[in-house]
Design a protein around this motif. Structure first.
Motif: not given
Length: 365
Positions: A222, A224, A304, A320-321
């Motif tokens: 990701g 992050q 994120a 983030n999910e």
């Protein structure tokens, strides 16, 4: 004889409250089903009096009533001394950090400067190089199988028929628009042109996620921002997990400047609500979740930069999910305990990011 009983009109506010509360205690002790009357903590002095009168009138009509106060939000555990904090068995260290240097490690490298190229070769440079200097075409090649006779169906990326050229209108990748490929694991079929364009619009980390079924190819990472993740055991139990102690996770991400992988490179981002405290039961499954969360942290998938769904603020750090429990002793917002399905749900969310027990063998503590 006995003195006459005072009427309701002669009782002041404190008498009404004491009478109603005493009556509620009798009802609770007798096990009679009760109807809660809340809002006893309002700022107006009339609220408690009205609640008391309501209780008396409902009781007079033969209806059971119980006066209760609204439940309290309990975000944090009781104070914990440093001597009470314990490391988690089977997990080395109690802290993970992601520095700016580590965050940049997985970023794509820009194409090298080359002498003037012929038109076909120049088209190749439109597809930026991925990590290890590979073009998107080279990355995707290992995940795809050639399809000589495309099925008579739509490409779900461009929505054109697979037997026709790709309808993608953006920067043109260096592949023919009529070529079609099938993803090896899930079997979904797309224009190669569309897959390369989708990869170029993503994180360019060497992984690919099927847009139809979300199957992940390679190792998904990701965006992050840099920060710190702490984790340890505290000597308090979560509601619904009275048989074990609690794992506390503390995330801390400072505000900063967005990198090239973020929505607005070069622009500042905010980081509200940090440090964020999260909780897991110190059970076998709770420790399993923690180990997988550590993998997610190392892959920069916990947070994120985007737009907050609660405040509407843009360019800020968001979840983030992968849902976390941030209430220690209550569940008023849905982010606390008890929640019998939480551990299974978060394991499913981690799996959707490509993080499973198999991932633990690929990562170091």
């Amino acid at each position: 004889g006995k003195a006459p009983r005072p009427g309701l009109g002669t009782l002041n506010r404190s008498h009404l409250q004491r009478l109603a509360i005493a009556q509620s205690r009798v009802l609770i002790a007798s096990g009679v089903p009760t109807v809660p009357v809340k809002n006893l903590t309002g700022s107006s002095p009339v609220n408690p009096a009205l609640a008391g009168i309501t209780g008396i009138l409902m009781s007079a009509a033969g209806l059971p009533v119980c006066l209760t106060r609204p439940p309290k939000l309990v975000l944090h555990p009781p104070p914990v001394s440093k001597s009470d904090i314990q490391a988690i068995p089977g997990i080395s260290h109690t802290c993970r950090k992601t520095t700016k240097k580590q965050a940049k490690k997985g970023e794509r490298r820009p194409p090298p400067r080359l002498p003037p190229l012929s038109p076909p070769a120049r088209a190749m440079t439109l597809s930026h190089l991925s990590p290890a200097g590979k073009t998107p075409e080279e990355v995707l090649k290992k995940y795809l199988q050639k399809v000589r006779h495309p099925p008579d169906e739509d490409c779900t990326i461009c929505m054109e028929r697979l037997c026709a050229p790709s309808g993608y209108k953006g920067p043109q990748p260096a592949v023919k628009p009529e070529l079609v490929g099938k993803l090896a694991k899930c079997g979904h079929v797309f224009h190669l042109h569309c897959l390369v364009a989708m990869y170029n619009n993503g994180n360019k980390d060497g992984s690919l996620q099927c847009p139809t079924c979300k199957t992940i190819y390679g190792v998904k990472t990701g965006t992050q921002p840099p920060g710190k993740m702490e984790y340890h055991i505290i000597p308090h139990a979560l509601p619904g997990h009275s048989d074990c102690k609690t794992i506390r996770i503390i995330y801390n991400i400072p505000p900063g400047v967005q990198g090239p992988e973020h929505p607005n490179p070069g622009k500042s981002f905010t980081a509200r609500g940090f440090p964020r405290h999260c909780y897991l039961p110190d059970s076998e499954k709770g420790r399993k979740v923690l180990k997988l969360l550590l993998v997610a942290w190392d892959r920069r998938l916990i947070f994120a930069i985007g737009t907050s769904s609660t405040t509407g603020e843009s360019d800020t750090v968001i979840w983030n999910e992968i849902h976390h429990k941030t209430e220690f002793g209550s569940n008023l917002t849905g982010h606390g305990y008890p929640d019998v399905n939480y551990l299974d749900n978060v394991l499913a969310e981690l799996a959707a990011q490509g993080i499973t027990e198999e991932s633990l063998a690929q990562e170091k503590d």
